[in-house]
Write an enzyme that holds these catalytic residues in place. Structure first.
Site, PDB file in Angstrom:
ATOM      1  N   SER A 270      -1.498  11.477 -16.188  1.00  0.00           N
ATOM      2  CA  SER A 270      -3.051  11.526 -16.924  1.00  0.00           C
ATOM      3  C   SER A 270      -2.957  12.942 -17.768  1.00  0.00           C
ATOM      4  CB  SER A 270      -3.941  11.436 -15.791  1.00  0.00           C
ATOM      5  OG  SER A 270      -5.183  11.683 -16.244  1.00  0.00           O
TER       6      SER A 270
ATOM      7  N   TYR B 285      -8.289  13.865  -7.491  1.00  0.00           N
ATOM      8  CA  TYR B 285      -7.554  13.274  -8.586  1.00  0.00           C
ATOM      9  C   TYR B 285      -6.672  14.391  -9.289  1.00  0.00           C
ATOM     10  CZ  TYR B 285      -6.476  10.606 -12.727  1.00  0.00           C
ATOM     11  OH  TYR B 285      -5.551   9.915 -13.961  1.00  0.00           O
TER      12      TYR B 285
ATOM     13  N   ASP C 155       0.772  -1.059   0.034  1.00  0.00           N
ATOM     14  CA  ASP C 155      -0.170   0.056   0.204  1.00  0.00           C
ATOM     15  C   ASP C 155       0.863   1.236  -0.064  1.00  0.00           C
ATOM     16  OD1 ASP C 155      -1.714   2.265   0.609  1.00  0.00           O
ATOM     17  OD2 ASP C 155      -2.980   1.083   2.074  1.00  0.00           O
TER      18      ASP C 155
ATOM     19  N   LYS D  90      -2.609  14.772  -9.882  1.00  0.00           N
ATOM     20  CA  LYS D  90      -1.948  14.593 -10.912  1.00  0.00           C
ATOM     21  C   LYS D  90      -1.134  15.937 -11.681  1.00  0.00           C
ATOM     22  CE  LYS D  90      -3.135  10.454 -11.702  1.00  0.00           C
ATOM     23  NZ  LYS D  90      -2.011   9.152 -11.858  1.00  0.00           N
TER      24      LYS D  90
END
Length: 322
Positions: A166, A178, A85, A182
């Protein structure tokens, strides 16, 4: 006229030289060690299987025992799985120590930072800090932590670091953690690339568009969003309107059908080029949607970006109440 002809021939010559340079491969890669994170499913899983077949000594980290067991069942005895993890610093250090003992003086040729999650994507005023925290912890802090712990081994091998970012690291088209994560990966990648140049370590960044993986499962994305919607205070629901959620879902599904890349192999081909080319690219933009829409849009003025992206937004009830 002569000048135009010479200019044309010069452009063709440069293009031909670039293509030849781009195809040059590093020799004697068989048996080199590479470490890939996030191999339960998606990009990481396919990459581990393909690179194992190509003769790399693959260390594949999985989040779950099920993921590790399933990957091990379809790969050679040479591939080794490990549970990790990336949010757990102690676990990252233990894995780094284990890999160090395995590679010994040879070092680590390649690190592919692939592990990542999407997290909730919703308007910012729907979210609390915890909705932002998890994607940033996994996608950015975890990636940085893994890289820092592997750097001595990569420097020893004068190897490669491949960070999976991304198009969302160039253009934020929804709220949530998110996109900040990124954007952070892009910044870390750029500074790392310049820091490592003196050591002969090459650092590359892959910027996929929307690909069909477990991370982008539309049903899961909308389910998470619905849970958040159902918990919103009444005043916020009134501002957006009771029909907002259904209309937004329909728009997102339509966009997904237009943009979704079903074949994930091109992403793994970019990883392979970054690991095996004598002259890997700084950035790999991959996916038709990324190349034809998201990447060009990210280079345009903000006013044009806003105009295009806001056209895909549902009109709010509060807007009609003025």
């Amino acid at each position: 006229m002569l000048c135009c002809v010479l200019l044309f021939l010069g452009i063709i010559s440069l293009w031909w030289h670039w293509r030849a340079r781009d195809r040059m491969k590093v020799t004697s890669l068989a048996g080199k060690y590479i470490f890939i994170t996030g191999c339960d499913t998606g990009f990481g899983n396919m990459a581990a299987r393909i690179f194992d077949k190509k003769g790399f000594r693959v260390f594949a980290s999985c989040l779950t025992e099920t993921g590790a067991k399933e990957l091990k069942a379809v790969t050679s005895k040479q591939l080794q799985t490990v549970l990790l993890d990336v949010r757990d610093s102690d676990s990252v250090k233990k894995v780094a120590a284990w890999i160090k003992a395995e590679v010994q003086s040879e070092g680590l040729w390649g690190l592919v930072n692939n592990a990542g999650i999407l997290g909730p994507t919703a308007p910012t005023d729907w979210l609390d800090i915890e909705h932002f925290r998890e994607p940033i912890e996994v996608n950015l802090i975890g990636l940085i932590n893994v890289t820092i712990n592997m750097l001595p081994l990569i420097k020893k091998a004068k190897g490669r670091i491949v960070n999976v970012s991304s198009v969302g690291g160039r253009l934020a088209f929804s709220g949530g953690g998110y996109f900040p994560s990124k954007f952070g990966v892009e910044g870390f990648n750029d500074s790392l690339r310049r820091d490592m140049k003196a050591f002969g370590v090459k650092v590359c960044c892959i910027q996929p568009g929307l690909f069909k993986t477990a991370l982008t499962d539309p049903a899961q994305v909308m389910q998470e969003k619905k849970v958040i919607w159902n918990k919103l205070p009444l005043d916020i629901k009134k501002q957006y309107g009771e029909e907002y959620f259904q209309k937004d879902t329909a728009k997102k599904e339509k966009l997904s059908k237009i943009c979704l890349n079903k074949d994930i192999l091109p992403v793994i081909q970019c990883m392979e080029h970054a690991l095996t080319s004598c002259h890997p690219r700084t950035h790999y933009v991959v996916g038709q949607d990324a190349k034809l829409f998201w990447n060009p849009l990210s280079r345009m003025p903000a006013v044009i970006q806003d105009l295009v992206l806001l056209r895909n937004r549902v009109e709010l009830a509060a807007s009609n109440a003025k």
